[in-house]
Design an enzyme around this catalytic site. Sequence first.
Site, PDB file in Angstrom:
ATOM      1  N   HIS A  29       0.914  -1.547  -0.299  1.00 15.16           N
ATOM      2  CA  HIS A  29       0.030   0.293  -0.219  1.00 15.16           C
ATOM      3  C   HIS A  29       0.685   0.898  -0.383  1.00 15.16           C
ATOM      4  O   HIS A  29       1.059   1.722   1.422  1.00 15.16           O
ATOM      5  CB  HIS A  29      -0.746   0.201   1.012  1.00 15.16           C
ATOM      6  CG  HIS A  29      -2.003  -1.096   1.922  1.00 15.16           C
ATOM      7  ND1 HIS A  29      -0.805  -2.469   1.835  1.00 15.16           N
ATOM      8  CD2 HIS A  29      -2.545  -1.417   0.678  1.00 15.16           C
ATOM      9  CE1 HIS A  29      -2.046  -3.152   2.201  1.00 15.16           C
ATOM     10  NE2 HIS A  29      -3.303  -2.816   1.100  1.00 15.16           N
ATOM     11  N   LEU A  59      -8.547  -3.416  10.792  1.00 16.85           N
ATOM     12  CA  LEU A  59      -8.787  -1.290  11.139  1.00 16.85           C
ATOM     13  C   LEU A  59      -9.451  -1.238  12.257  1.00 16.85           C
ATOM     14  O   LEU A  59     -10.054  -2.013  12.892  1.00 16.85           O
ATOM     15  CB  LEU A  59      -9.243  -0.426  10.066  1.00 16.85           C
ATOM     16  CG  LEU A  59      -7.896  -0.863   8.879  1.00 16.85           C
ATOM     17  CD1 LEU A  59      -9.284  -0.186   7.622  1.00 16.85           C
ATOM     18  CD2 LEU A  59      -6.898   0.077   8.541  1.00 16.85           C
ATOM     19  N   ASP A  74      -8.921   6.806   7.640  1.00 20.89           N
ATOM     20  CA  ASP A  74     -10.167   6.812   7.412  1.00 20.89           C
ATOM     21  C   ASP A  74     -11.115   5.290   8.186  1.00 20.89           C
ATOM     22  O   ASP A  74     -12.409   5.654   8.237  1.00 20.89           O
ATOM     23  CB  ASP A  74     -10.790   7.248   6.623  1.00 20.89           C
ATOM     24  CG  ASP A  74     -10.569   7.935   5.527  1.00 20.89           C
ATOM     25  OD1 ASP A  74     -11.182   8.848   6.440  1.00 20.89           O
ATOM     26  OD2 ASP A  74      -9.847   8.470   4.657  1.00 20.89           O
ATOM     27  N   ILE A 123      -9.272   9.058   1.137  1.00 22.27           N
ATOM     28  CA  ILE A 123      -9.350   8.184   0.283  1.00 22.27           C
ATOM     29  C   ILE A 123      -9.754   6.886   0.850  1.00 22.27           C
ATOM     30  O   ILE A 123      -8.748   7.066   2.425  1.00 22.27           O
ATOM     31  CB  ILE A 123      -8.255   8.139  -0.678  1.00 22.27           C
ATOM     32  CG1 ILE A 123      -8.101   9.890  -1.463  1.00 22.27           C
ATOM     33  CG2 ILE A 123      -8.268   7.592  -2.063  1.00 22.27           C
ATOM     34  CD1 ILE A 123      -9.008  10.017  -3.031  1.00 22.27           C
ATOM     35  N   HIS A 177      -4.258   2.777  -3.701  1.00 20.71           N
ATOM     36  CA  HIS A 177      -4.263   2.380  -2.159  1.00 20.71           C
ATOM     37  C   HIS A 177      -3.391   1.368  -1.752  1.00 20.71           C
ATOM     38  O   HIS A 177      -3.032   1.265  -0.802  1.00 20.71           O
ATOM     39  CB  HIS A 177      -5.542   2.314  -1.539  1.00 20.71           C
ATOM     40  CG  HIS A 177      -6.145   1.563  -0.157  1.00 20.71           C
ATOM     41  ND1 HIS A 177      -5.812   1.693   1.214  1.00 20.71           N
ATOM     42  CD2 HIS A 177      -5.779   0.089  -0.306  1.00 20.71           C
ATOM     43  CE1 HIS A 177      -5.945   0.933   1.839  1.00 20.71           C
ATOM     44  NE2 HIS A 177      -5.672  -0.613   1.099  1.00 20.71           N
ATOM     45  N   ARG A 187     -18.355 -18.758  38.671  1.00 19.02           N
ATOM     46  CA  ARG A 187     -18.132 -17.334  38.911  1.00 19.02           C
ATOM     47  C   ARG A 187     -18.206 -16.791  39.784  1.00 19.02           C
ATOM     48  O   ARG A 187     -17.204 -16.000  40.128  1.00 19.02           O
ATOM     49  CB  ARG A 187     -19.368 -16.886  37.696  1.00 19.02           C
ATOM     50  CG  ARG A 187     -20.276 -16.441  38.416  1.00 19.02           C
ATOM     51  CD  ARG A 187     -21.793 -15.961  37.816  1.00 19.02           C
ATOM     52  NE  ARG A 187     -23.137 -15.661  39.048  1.00 19.02           N
ATOM     53  CZ  ARG A 187     -24.069 -15.294  38.631  1.00 19.02           C
ATOM     54  NH1 ARG A 187     -24.451 -14.125  38.417  1.00 19.02           N
ATOM     55  NH2 ARG A 187     -25.958 -15.582  38.960  1.00 19.02           N
ATOM     56  N   GLU A 196     -17.702  -4.537  24.719  1.00 16.04           N
ATOM     57  CA  GLU A 196     -16.936  -5.600  24.951  1.00 16.04           C
ATOM     58  C   GLU A 196     -15.476  -5.032  23.866  1.00 16.04           C
ATOM     59  O   GLU A 196     -14.697  -5.705  24.133  1.00 16.04           O
ATOM     60  CB  GLU A 196     -17.719  -7.174  24.451  1.00 16.04           C
ATOM     61  CG  GLU A 196     -18.808  -7.675  25.514  1.00 16.04           C
ATOM     62  CD  GLU A 196     -20.240  -6.466  25.382  1.00 16.04           C
ATOM     63  OE1 GLU A 196     -20.134  -5.922  23.654  1.00 16.04           O
ATOM     64  OE2 GLU A 196     -20.761  -6.722  26.235  1.00 16.04           O
ATOM     65  N   ASP A 238     -33.675 -16.167  30.484  1.00 15.68           N
ATOM     66  CA  ASP A 238     -33.397 -15.164  29.362  1.00 15.68           C
ATOM     67  C   ASP A 238     -32.936 -15.540  28.082  1.00 15.68           C
ATOM     68  O   ASP A 238     -32.894 -14.129  27.708  1.00 15.68           O
ATOM     69  CB  ASP A 238     -31.281 -14.992  29.602  1.00 15.68           C
ATOM     70  CG  ASP A 238     -31.356 -13.022  31.051  1.00 15.68           C
ATOM     71  OD1 ASP A 238     -31.953 -12.528  30.786  1.00 15.68           O
ATOM     72  OD2 ASP A 238     -30.268 -13.148  31.034  1.00 15.68           O
ATOM     73  N   HIS A 292     -29.031 -15.449  24.615  1.00 12.16           N
ATOM     74  CA  HIS A 292     -28.140 -14.859  26.184  1.00 12.16           C
ATOM     75  C   HIS A 292     -27.153 -16.172  26.175  1.00 12.16           C
ATOM     76  O   HIS A 292     -26.700 -16.832  27.617  1.00 12.16           O
ATOM     77  CB  HIS A 292     -28.433 -14.975  27.343  1.00 12.16           C
ATOM     78  CG  HIS A 292     -28.712 -12.933  27.180  1.00 12.16           C
ATOM     79  ND1 HIS A 292     -29.307 -12.311  26.315  1.00 12.16           N
ATOM     80  CD2 HIS A 292     -28.314 -12.696  27.937  1.00 12.16           C
ATOM     81  CE1 HIS A 292     -29.316 -11.095  27.115  1.00 12.16           C
ATOM     82  NE2 HIS A 292     -28.750 -10.909  27.189  1.00 12.16           N
ATOM     83  N   ARG A 351     -23.028 -19.781  35.862  1.00 12.09           N
ATOM     84  CA  ARG A 351     -23.495 -18.573  36.028  1.00 12.09           C
ATOM     85  C   ARG A 351     -24.142 -19.679  37.764  1.00 12.09           C
ATOM     86  O   ARG A 351     -24.442 -18.787  38.533  1.00 12.09           O
ATOM     87  CB  ARG A 351     -24.511 -18.377  35.633  1.00 12.09           C
ATOM     88  CG  ARG A 351     -25.987 -17.520  36.161  1.00 12.09           C
ATOM     89  CD  ARG A 351     -27.517 -17.759  35.668  1.00 12.09           C
ATOM     90  NE  ARG A 351     -28.867 -16.439  35.906  1.00 12.09           N
ATOM     91  CZ  ARG A 351     -28.964 -17.097  36.427  1.00 12.09           C
ATOM     92  NH1 ARG A 351     -29.438 -17.843  35.550  1.00 12.09           N
ATOM     93  NH2 ARG A 351     -30.479 -15.951  35.782  1.00 12.09           N
TER      94      ARG A 351
HETATM   95  C1  LIG Z   1     -11.164  -4.886   9.861  1.00 13.95           C
HETATM   96  C2  LIG Z   1     -10.910  -4.218   8.571  1.00 13.95           C
HETATM   97  N1  LIG Z   1     -11.769  -4.552   7.589  1.00 13.95           N
HETATM   98  C3  LIG Z   1     -11.076  -3.786   5.941  1.00 13.95           C
HETATM   99  C4  LIG Z   1      -9.204  -3.820   6.277  1.00 13.95           C
HETATM  100  C5  LIG Z   1      -9.395  -3.814   4.448  1.00 13.95           C
HETATM  101  N2  LIG Z   1      -8.715  -2.560   4.150  1.00 13.95           N
HETATM  102  C6  LIG Z   1      -7.516  -2.355   4.379  1.00 13.95           C
HETATM  103  S1  LIG Z   1      -7.086  -0.863   4.205  1.00 13.95           S
HETATM  104  C7  LIG Z   1      -9.262  -0.700   4.029  1.00 13.95           C
HETATM  105  C8  LIG Z   1      -9.010   1.002   3.590  1.00 13.95           C
HETATM  106  C9  LIG Z   1      -8.673   2.494   4.692  1.00 13.95           C
HETATM  107  O1  LIG Z   1      -8.560   2.544   4.205  1.00 13.95           O
HETATM  108  P1  LIG Z   1      -7.973   3.920   4.878  1.00 13.95           P
HETATM  109  O2  LIG Z   1      -8.184   3.304   6.469  1.00 13.95           O
HETATM  110  O3  LIG Z   1      -8.696   5.368   4.552  1.00 13.95           O
HETATM  111  O4  LIG Z   1      -6.702   4.178   4.276  1.00 13.95           O
HETATM  112  P2  LIG Z   1      -5.936   4.370   2.813  1.00 13.95           P
HETATM  113  O5  LIG Z   1      -6.589   4.324   1.730  1.00 13.95           O
HETATM  114  O6  LIG Z   1      -6.080   6.240   3.205  1.00 13.95           O
HETATM  115  O7  LIG Z   1      -4.363   4.400   2.815  1.00 13.95           O
HETATM  116  C10 LIG Z   1      -9.598  -1.468   4.241  1.00 13.95           C
HETATM  117  C11 LIG Z   1     -10.898  -1.982   3.736  1.00 13.95           C
HETATM  118  C12 LIG Z   1      -8.930  -3.890   7.229  1.00 13.95           C
HETATM  119  N3  LIG Z   1      -7.454  -3.906   6.899  1.00 13.95           N
HETATM  120  N4  LIG Z   1      -9.667  -4.452   8.253  1.00 13.95           N
HETATM  121 MG   LIG Z   2      -7.649   7.173   4.134  1.00 19.23          MG
END
Ligand SMILES: Cc1ncc(C[n+]2csc(CCOP(=O)(O)OP(=O)(O)O)c2C)c(N)n1
Ligand SMILES: [Mg+2]
Length: 673
Positions: free
Chosen positions: A30, A119, A156, A188, A266, A357, A413, A471, A475, A531
């Site tokens: 990337h 992410l 993002d 982006i 990207h 527990r 969580e 529950d 649950h 429980r």
């Molecule tokens: C939880 C998760 N979902 C999807 C991805 C796949 N993924 C990696 S980067 C990205 C887009 C991220 O965009 P941004 O954070 O804006 O990074 P940029 O394109 O600006 O480098 C995605 C969907 C991931 N790494 N983690």
């Molecule tokens: Mg971005």
Amino acid sequence: MSNSIQVLNHAADNIRILAASMVEKAKSGHPGGAMGGADFINVLYSEFLQYDPEKPEWVGRDRFFLDPGHMAPMLYSQLALIGKFTLDELAQLRQWGSPTTGHPEFEVARGIENTSGPLGQGHVFAIGAAIAAKFLAAHTGNPSFSKETIYAYISDGGIEEEISQGGARIAGILGLDNLVMFYDSNDIQLSTETKEVMNEDTAAKYRALGWEVKTINGNDAAQIREAIQWAKGVQGKPALIIGKCIMGKGARKDDGSSYEANCKTHGAPLGGDAYRNTIKNLGGDPDNPFQIFDDVKEMYAKRAAELKDICAARYAEEAAWAAANPDKAVQQAEWFSGSAPKVDWTAVQQKANDATRSASAAVLSVLAEQVPNMICASADLSNSDKTDGFLKKTHAFTAGDFSGAFFQAGVAELTMACCCIGMALHGGVIPACGTFFVFSDYMKPAVRMAALMELPVKFIWTHDAFRVGEDGPTHEPVEQEAQIRLMEKLQNHSGKNSMLVLRPADAKETTAAWKLAMENTTTPSALILSRQNIADLPEGNDYSQAAKGAYIVAGSDANPDVVLVASGSEVSTLVAGAELLRKEGIKCSIVSVPSEGLFRTQTADYQSKILPANVKKFGLTAGLPVNLEGLVPRNEGIVWGLSSFGFSAPYKVLDEKLGFTAENVYKQVKSIL
Ligand SMILES: Cc1ncc(C[n+]2csc(CCOP(=O)(O)OP(=O)(O)O)c2C)c(N)n1
Ligand SMILES: [Mg+2]
């Protein structure tokens, strides 16, 4: 400090050249985000981040957490500028055996505190680290921990991930002014521009959550410098710098036109002439791109010298503190050694026939007294998941007061789990967190990261079966145990089970399970707890045998006609069933298996002693039958388990309806003998 803007820009271009070249050479990765974020990371490392180039593990260092792990080429390139990676290593991005992996997890010796592949988790790890730093400042008095700044870098994707709401809430409510977060807002993402999926006012959102926010041009070194200075000065609140960055800054297409702000950069190499034009545009040599410019080397050499002075001053402060607080200094060293805490387990008093527990609460109340660096958390269930056993001996963190050791995470969580992981990444503390087992579903992405990173976070999951009863099925965990036990089958990179999962059979086995969890310093541990009350295992049971993962419980018959196998509360049902079978002269051995994963690490001899071949076996599990099918092969017997979601009714009714009774054990065993 205060390098010339010209050199700073040159260094940022250097990072862009290296990052783009790494990806180009790897034919994968990337480049765009890394090129856009280069200005921020360069200003941070050249003027702010305080670390010891000679001693990367210095506990009082600032820490940098990169949430978008896909921007690792930016971090690697930055780390090459400070001598942590060689240019040859950069050129080996994503190759077998290379230290420059796709999304590195953590490697403190190389300057990588963490990058998150998934992410959103990464910046919450940073929030956890900031909590740990506050805790350590309050509990040791070492002035270094108050000076430590945790820098998080989010993009993002991280902002869009739901966990950012939880992280921002926690950082806000706890007033984490040791946290500085940079949001690389380049508009982006992978497949679209952000405007197609997000129209929130992010600055307003974070302000509403209790942060101070400043928006800047994220590619302007002077603005970045000023913003970091501002953020470090913010008191009582976390600070967010929103940097409007240009994706693929400096990138050019094959025809020489701009390739900036383009989704295509990207996640793919710039490619061919676009790559060559880009490197030339940034002042590099496309035929020999892996270089560090002389003025950049000089700037970082100057920074290294500054850091020497900074560290000398900090070490002097620490030494003065240690001299005045020798016991605390010894204790701090122990805490950071990562070794298991010394616990007097005889202090744990268990009540007869207690729910596991509640037995866990009895343990936690002793741990709260005896393990001063333990932090216990709950996702708003402390009185149900019984982490209140810990809480009653301490108090919860609040903004400005980290003298307690309990972390009220609220109903979040995944956020809680990620904060605990961040605490473990920081080091010096032992994090544990509790909630209902069914909600482990909300935590699995973090559990997986803890397992991958070999972090000894303790997960406390209560309400372990359909016996949640009234529950209803939403649950009632059924398939959760099977899922989480998969982590016991998955090996980590050290060749061990990536997780230790324990489901103790009664109150005293819960003490034994907690002992195993506390002594497990190399992987996450989980405790799966009931429980409802559970009848104690028979008199004379040797609970120390739980350390073998499976063992024969007291009162079992020698040379059995049948081996009865279970974990958790089902063991006591087997004991009751065995009574009925014995009335007919059927000899029973009863095996408690708190952890099949642990059992499978024992000698073959031991395993066959516990589960002798050619003896009929019967397994009972409140989860999916697969929980025990590895122990009860089809040709040797049957497993009675659940094959559907649960039902809403009092648990004793469910026991009857679903066949979790002594009578059904008798009936099923008779059917196989
Ligand atoms: C939880 C998760 N979902 C999807 C991805 C796949 N993924 C990696 S980067 C990205 C887009 C991220 O965009 P941004 O954070 O804006 O990074 P940029 O394109 O600006 O480098 C995605 C969907 C991931 N790494 N983690
Ligand atoms: Mg971005």
